[in-house]
Design an enzyme around this catalytic site. Structure first.
Site, PDB file in Angstrom:
ATOM      1  CE1 TYR A 276      11.519  21.487   9.920  1.00  0.00           C
ATOM      2  CE2 TYR A 276      10.383  20.331   8.137  1.00  0.00           C
ATOM      3  CZ  TYR A 276      11.376  21.182   8.568  1.00  0.00           C
ATOM      4  OH  TYR A 276      12.235  21.737   7.653  1.00  0.00           O
TER       5      TYR A 276
ATOM      6  CG  PHE B 174       5.153  47.775  -1.138  1.00  0.00           C
ATOM      7  CD1 PHE B 174       4.814  49.022  -0.644  1.00  0.00           C
ATOM      8  CD2 PHE B 174       6.018  46.989  -0.393  1.00  0.00           C
ATOM      9  CE1 PHE B 174       5.325  49.475   0.566  1.00  0.00           C
ATOM     10  CE2 PHE B 174       6.529  47.426   0.819  1.00  0.00           C
ATOM     11  CZ  PHE B 174       6.177  48.670   1.296  1.00  0.00           C
ATOM     12  CG  ASP B 175       9.281  49.668  -0.662  1.00  0.00           C
ATOM     13  OD1 ASP B 175       8.276  49.023  -0.335  1.00  0.00           O
ATOM     14  OD2 ASP B 175      10.071  50.164   0.169  1.00  0.00           O
TER      15      ASP B 175
ATOM     16  CE  LYS C  58       1.907  45.637   4.878  1.00  0.00           C
ATOM     17  NZ  LYS C  58       3.149  44.905   4.687  1.00  0.00           N
TER      18      LYS C  58
ATOM     19  CG  ASP D  17       1.017  43.227  -2.986  1.00  0.00           C
ATOM     20  OD1 ASP D  17       0.520  42.840  -1.913  1.00  0.00           O
ATOM     21  OD2 ASP D  17       2.055  43.903  -3.049  1.00  0.00           O
TER      22      ASP D  17
ATOM     23  CB  ALA E 228      -0.632  43.822   1.643  1.00  0.00           C
TER      24      ALA E 228
ATOM     25  CG  HIS F 181      12.857  53.707   2.310  1.00  0.00           C
ATOM     26  ND1 HIS F 181      12.952  52.633   1.469  1.00  0.00           N
ATOM     27  CD2 HIS F 181      11.849  53.416   3.157  1.00  0.00           C
ATOM     28  CE1 HIS F 181      12.034  51.746   1.784  1.00  0.00           C
ATOM     29  NE2 HIS F 181      11.352  52.191   2.807  1.00  0.00           N
TER      30      HIS F 181
HETATM   31  N1  F0G Z   1       2.968  44.531  -0.690  1.00  0.00           N
HETATM   32  C1  F0G Z   1       2.439  45.647  -0.160  1.00  0.00           C
HETATM   33  C2  F0G Z   1       1.321  46.332  -0.858  1.00  0.00           C
HETATM   34  C3  F0G Z   1       2.947  46.151   1.037  1.00  0.00           C
HETATM   35  O1  F0G Z   1       2.417  47.266   1.550  1.00  0.00           O
HETATM   36  C4  F0G Z   1       4.006  45.460   1.677  1.00  0.00           C
HETATM   37  C5  F0G Z   1       4.573  45.952   2.920  1.00  0.00           C
HETATM   38  C6  F0G Z   1       4.522  44.311   1.087  1.00  0.00           C
HETATM   39  C7  F0G Z   1       3.971  43.869  -0.103  1.00  0.00           C
HETATM   40  C8  F0G Z   1       5.657  43.533   1.705  1.00  0.00           C
HETATM   41  O2  F0G Z   1       5.207  42.849   2.810  1.00  0.00           O
HETATM   42  O3  F0G Z   1       6.471  43.838   4.728  1.00  0.00           O
HETATM   43  O4  F0G Z   1       5.292  41.659   4.923  1.00  0.00           O
HETATM   44  O5  F0G Z   1       7.338  41.827   3.588  1.00  0.00           O
HETATM   45  N2  F0G Z   1       4.335  47.086   3.363  1.00  0.00           N
HETATM   46  C9  F0G Z   1       4.756  47.632   4.629  1.00  0.00           C
HETATM   47  C10 F0G Z   1       4.343  49.060   4.706  1.00  0.00           C
HETATM   48  C11 F0G Z   1       6.168  47.395   4.994  1.00  0.00           C
HETATM   49  O6  F0G Z   1       4.759  49.731   5.650  1.00  0.00           O
HETATM   50  O7  F0G Z   1       3.560  49.517   3.857  1.00  0.00           O
HETATM   51  P1  F0G Z   1       6.139  42.535   4.074  1.00  0.00           P
END
Ligand code: F0G
Length: 458
Positions: free
Chosen positions: A72, A124-125, A258, A215, A217, A450
């Site tokens: 843990y 990102f969304d 990613k 960010d 990713a 979406h």
């Molecule tokens: N930032 C970016 C640039 C992303 O592309 C994503 C996720 C996230 C943050 C959020 O990360 O999914 O691990 O919570 N992108 C995916 C996509 C879902 O299909 O582009 P997460």
């Protein structure tokens, strides 16, 4: 003769996929209310919905899963990951989280207040969602070239430094708790941000006393583009470039699903001890104790290993080469795509592909459904549905680009699959004149609609 790129690995385990009939797909997509998120995965032949969490693990990552320490507190897998993040990114503090948006939740809980402003390059969304959920405002300062899909630009993910400075000047000090650079810029097409631009944004942020967060990713894919496109970086190693990129930032969030090639995982990292301590409380509240953050020990180990594999040049060359291969086939067929192809996906310009469908009827979603019907290929709409309604006026927001994204999972599909996808799109392109109507909304969520939206034929 110059040797073509080829993957620096071979396949040891395979997963069967079902190639369905068109008549089956017609039934399934209607039952799914024309939302591809509602399909069962066995109703999809080639799944290009996302490159997130869908990559194939290596034998070394599976070994890490076996070695996972499930304590843990103080798990050895946590320490392995901490050492890797310190070495690779040069960030002294980090908190694991179960994925990217969870890391955003932790960071923004510690940083944002209502009325705050968060500028950046196409958040990102989920990032925008977390900002708007806190009654703060995300301001997109991406360069205008990003929306000219047919024009080649090496770094279409860049932030426009003049737009950014205008935001810094417009809002009083203290209203901008953070600026976010998304590398690569997913929304504009997986487009990279140059080192010069990161350096420039960092200098500007410093001038106005605003912390710069990445960010991250797809940070490794971004580093690959810097190496292959930016002057002065051709002879530098990917990890050297990564370290320089992060040296300009005060912190980062990462969806590790990613570029760390894991099925689940994420983290936030920073240089400021006080921020780390504040965020730790939210991490414990939302994710779990600070040495596991919503992940199993085995996940932490696989993530640490994946960060190293994801920053190997030969892997990146084959991965980004495969995306470019699909993009070139589509371009050769005359299909309008965001040029050049990005790191993780090919983005088709649905506005140009289906100009006879009214924009109120969701062109990119219409193309996504056509592609599914044609060959069982699932892409994702990056357009009006994703853009949600304006939080104040509740009108649809029509983004500058109406795109269908084909995201390529890492190490999962072969180039034969890419050829199949290209052939499907060519067939639709040849009969595009006959597609004149799209879809209408039956039901939608107030935010991030979406994922769950229900549609009917318009
Ligand atoms: N930032 C970016 C640039 C992303 O592309 C994503 C996720 C996230 C943050 C959020 O990360 O999914 O691990 O919570 N992108 C995916 C996509 C879902 O299909 O582009 P997460």
């Amino acid at each position: 003769m110059e040797l073509p790129f080829a993957e620096p690995y071979k396949i040891k385990v395979i997963e069967p996929i079902y190639r369905s009939l068109r008549s089956e797909r017609e039934t399934w997509i209607e039952a799914a209310r024309f939302n591809l998120f509602n399909l069962r995965s066995d109703q999809v032949y080639i799944d290009l919905l996302t490159d997130s969490g869908t990559g194939a693990l290596s034998q070394m990552q599976w070994s890490e899963i076996m070695l996972g320490d499930e304590s843990y507190a103080g798990s050895l897998s946590y320490h392995k990951l901490r050492d890797t993040i310190q070495q690779l990114l040069g960030m002294p503090y980090f908190l694991p989280a179960h994925q990217g948006r969870a890391a955003e939740n932790v960071l923004f809980s510690a940083m944002l207040s209502p009325g705050d402003v968060v500028p950046g390059n196409s958040h990102f969304d989920t990032t925008k969602g977390h900002i708007e959920f806190r009654k703060a405002i995300a301001i997109d300062c991406t360069i205008d070239e990003a929306t000219a899909t047919d024009q080649w630009h090496p770094f279409k993910g860049n932030v426009d430094l003049e737009k950014l400075e205008a935001v810094f000047q417009k809002y009083p000090q203290g209203k901008i708790p953070v600026c976010i650079l998304t590398i690569t810029n997913n929304t504009s097409g997986g487009q990279p941000v140059s080192m010069e631009n990161i350096r420039g944004a960092s200098a500007l942020c410093r001038k106005y006393g605003v912390p710069l967060f990445l960010d991250a990713a797809r940070f490794a894919e971004n580093a690959y583009f810097i190496k292959t496109r930016e002057q002065g970086y051709a002879d530098k190693g990917i990890r050297e470039i990564v370290l320089e990129m992060f040296s300009y930032a005060d912190g980062a969030t990462m969806s590790s699903k990613k570029d760390a090639i894991v099925n689940i995982g994420g983290f936030m990292a920073c240089r400021d001890k006080a921020l780390y301590e504040k965020a730790s409380v939210f991490n414990i509240m939302f994710e779990g104790f600070i040495t596991y953050g919503g992940l199993a020990g085995r996940d932490l180990g696989a993530l640490a290993q994946g960060l190293m594999e994801g920053t190997e040049y030969d892997y990146l060359d084959a991965r980004i080469g495969q995306v470019a291969y699909l993009g070139k086939m589509l371009s050769d067929y005359g299909i309008p795509i965001q040029q050049p192809t990005g790191g993780h996906a090919v983005f088709i310009d649905a506005g140009k592909f289906l100009p006879h469908v009214p924009k109120e009827q969701f062109r990119a979603q219409t193309l996504a459904i056509e592609l599914y019907l044609q060959g069982g290929v699932r892409g994702v709409e990056i357009g009006t549905l994703l853009a949600d309604r304006d939080p104040v006026t509740r009108q649809n927001r029509y983004p500058a680009l109406e795109l269908l994204r084909l995201a390529i999972p890492r190490r999962a599909y072969t180039n034969n699959h890419m050829e199949y996808v290209a052939a499907c799109l060519k067939n639709i392109f040849d009969q595009r004149e006959s597609i004149t109507s799209g879809y209408a909304i039956v039901n939608e969520a107030p935010i991030m609609r979406h994922f769950t939206v229900e549609l009917k034929k318009a």
